[in-house]
Design a protein around this motif. Structure first.
Motif, PDB file in Angstrom:
ATOM      1  N   GLY A  28       0.967  -1.343  -0.428  1.00  0.00           N
ATOM      2  CA  GLY A  28      -0.520   0.039   0.309  1.00  0.00           C
ATOM      3  C   GLY A  28       0.473   1.336   0.009  1.00  0.00           C
ATOM      4  O   GLY A  28       0.304   2.122   0.121  1.00  0.00           O
ATOM      5  N   GLU A  29       2.055   1.365  -0.341  1.00  0.00           N
ATOM      6  CA  GLU A  29       2.652   2.497  -0.023  1.00  0.00           C
ATOM      7  C   GLU A  29       3.211   3.143  -1.233  1.00  0.00           C
ATOM      8  O   GLU A  29       2.891   2.392  -1.782  1.00  0.00           O
ATOM      9  N   PHE A  30       2.966   4.206  -1.673  1.00  0.00           N
ATOM     10  CA  PHE A  30       3.563   4.695  -3.000  1.00  0.00           C
ATOM     11  C   PHE A  30       4.866   5.100  -2.624  1.00  0.00           C
ATOM     12  O   PHE A  30       5.138   6.261  -1.692  1.00  0.00           O
ATOM     13  N   VAL A  31       5.791   5.060  -3.775  1.00  0.00           N
ATOM     14  CA  VAL A  31       7.907   5.328  -2.888  1.00  0.00           C
ATOM     15  C   VAL A  31       7.951   5.559  -4.508  1.00  0.00           C
ATOM     16  O   VAL A  31       7.234   5.556  -6.021  1.00  0.00           O
ATOM     17  N   ALA A  32       8.527   7.193  -4.125  1.00  0.00           N
ATOM     18  CA  ALA A  32       9.467   7.371  -5.560  1.00  0.00           C
ATOM     19  C   ALA A  32      11.282   7.086  -5.321  1.00  0.00           C
ATOM     20  O   ALA A  32      11.591   7.072  -4.081  1.00  0.00           O
ATOM     21  N   ILE A  33      11.309   6.321  -6.400  1.00  0.00           N
ATOM     22  CA  ILE A  33      12.588   6.535  -6.522  1.00  0.00           C
ATOM     23  C   ILE A  33      13.481   7.742  -7.295  1.00  0.00           C
ATOM     24  O   ILE A  33      13.057   8.053  -8.789  1.00  0.00           O
ATOM     25  N   ILE A  34      14.182   8.536  -7.049  1.00  0.00           N
ATOM     26  CA  ILE A  34      15.167   9.246  -7.744  1.00  0.00           C
ATOM     27  C   ILE A  34      16.789   9.283  -8.069  1.00  0.00           C
ATOM     28  O   ILE A  34      16.988   8.892  -6.501  1.00  0.00           O
ATOM     29  N   GLY A  35      17.139  10.361  -8.567  1.00  0.00           N
ATOM     30  CA  GLY A  35      18.393  10.031  -8.717  1.00  0.00           C
ATOM     31  C   GLY A  35      19.307  10.681  -9.562  1.00  0.00           C
ATOM     32  O   GLY A  35      18.262  10.781 -11.445  1.00  0.00           O
ATOM     33  N   LEU A  36      20.155  10.606 -10.289  1.00  0.00           N
ATOM     34  CA  LEU A  36      20.794  11.563 -11.101  1.00  0.00           C
ATOM     35  C   LEU A  36      20.848   9.814 -12.933  1.00  0.00           C
ATOM     36  O   LEU A  36      20.844   8.611 -11.886  1.00  0.00           O
ATOM     37  N   SER A  37      20.638   9.853 -13.797  1.00  0.00           N
ATOM     38  CA  SER A  37      20.635   9.326 -14.972  1.00  0.00           C
ATOM     39  C   SER A  37      22.169   8.246 -14.626  1.00  0.00           C
ATOM     40  O   SER A  37      23.037   8.255 -14.201  1.00  0.00           O
ATOM     41  N   GLY A  38      21.430   6.657 -14.307  1.00  0.00           N
ATOM     42  CA  GLY A  38      22.892   6.110 -14.546  1.00  0.00           C
ATOM     43  C   GLY A  38      23.260   5.778 -12.872  1.00  0.00           C
ATOM     44  O   GLY A  38      23.953   5.205 -12.787  1.00  0.00           O
ATOM     45  N   ALA A  39      22.425   5.802 -11.852  1.00  0.00           N
ATOM     46  CA  ALA A  39      22.398   6.224 -10.762  1.00  0.00           C
ATOM     47  C   ALA A  39      22.117   4.784  -9.906  1.00  0.00           C
ATOM     48  O   ALA A  39      22.804   4.218  -9.073  1.00  0.00           O
ATOM     49  N   GLY A  40      20.639   3.958 -11.021  1.00  0.00           N
ATOM     50  CA  GLY A  40      20.638   2.218 -11.165  1.00  0.00           C
ATOM     51  C   GLY A  40      19.278   2.263 -10.310  1.00  0.00           C
ATOM     52  O   GLY A  40      18.463   1.601 -10.330  1.00  0.00           O
TER      53      GLY A  40
END
Length: 259
Positions: A28-40
């Motif tokens: 039920g979580e809403f999670v966003a993954i952020i970071g530079l391109s190529g970060a994984g």
């Protein structure tokens, strides 16, 4: 539940995409993954449904050790994980409804796969999914006659028709304008809140991530450098995630959007 336990991912060219990832995401979580391109970011997302195999560690999804799955087990496992791509992955020369019905093909009898004939129940489920994302009126329109935002909503409806436990969204609004981006993000938020469906999203648009996600995971050079509430993210945290390069990245992305 999704749990990464000391997960590493190294590609055949010796590029280390993920290093010592320890992460737990509850239903039920809403999670966003952020970071530079190529970060994984994309690698982390795609390991969850075995699009990529991990090199070391353990990845548990709904009490299943993902790395141990084989053949039909992988296909069965993926049925409960919806995937939304930046490129939509639709058959543009056929109707919206037929694109959503494709989600039932893996479980259909062989004769239905050959004939392309689906049951009334399948059609009802497909139409219901289209209604949930607000494009029921487009059911019999060819996909190539839709806007980019409408096509992404078709992709979302196709995913919903599977009745997944988890939706993985890999840059779902990267190719969309601000208005249609908001429509797609509103759809994802409604699905998360009203259906209690876990949504894990890889996204470059930091402001959108902070507005819609409850939790932010910051990735830099294959490692998690931030994991916490979206409301607690500060400029210092963003500078740490992006190495002070976020403004440069946003300028490039804005220029590419208008090319």
């Amino acid at each position: 539940m999704i749990e990464f336990i000391d997960v590493h991912k190294t590609y055949t060219n010796e590029v280390k995409a993920l290093h010592a990832i320890n992460l737990k995401i509850e239903q039920g979580e809403f999670v966003a993954i952020i970071g530079l391109s190529g970060a994984g970011k994309s690698t982390l997302l795609r390991c969850i449904n075995r699009m990529h195999d991990i090199t070391k560690g353990k990845l548990i999804v709904n009490n299943i050790d993902v790395a141990t799955l084989k053949g039909k087990e992988i296909r069965r496992f993926r049925r409960k994980i919806g995937m939304i791509f930046q490129s939509f992955n639709l058959v543009t020369r056929t109707t919206v409804l037929k694109n959503v019905l494709v989600s039932f093909v893996p479980d259909a009898p062989l004769w239905r796969k050959w004939t392309g004939v689906f049951s009334k129940q399948h059609k009802f489920q497909a139409l219901t999914a289209l209604d949930k994302v607000g494009i029921l009126d487009k059911a019999y329109v060819r996909v190539d006659q839709l806007s980019g935002g409408q096509q992404q909503r078709v992709s979302l409806a196709r995913t919903l028709a599977q009745h997944p436990d988890i939706i993985l969204a890999d840059e779902p609004i990267a190719s969309l304008d601000p208005v249609t981006s908001k429509q797609v993000m509103d759809d994802l938020k409604d699905i998360n809140q009203n259906m209690e469906m876990t949504i894990l999203m890889n996204i470059h648009h930091v402001e959108v991530a902070l507005e819609y996600a409850d939790r932010i995971i910051g990735v830099r050079k294959g490692e998690i450098v931030y994991d916490g509430k979206a409301a607690d993210v500060t400029q210092d945290i963003l500078d740490d995630i992006y190495g002070g390069k976020r403004e440069d990245m946003e300028t490039i992305e804005q220029e590419e959007a208008y090319v």
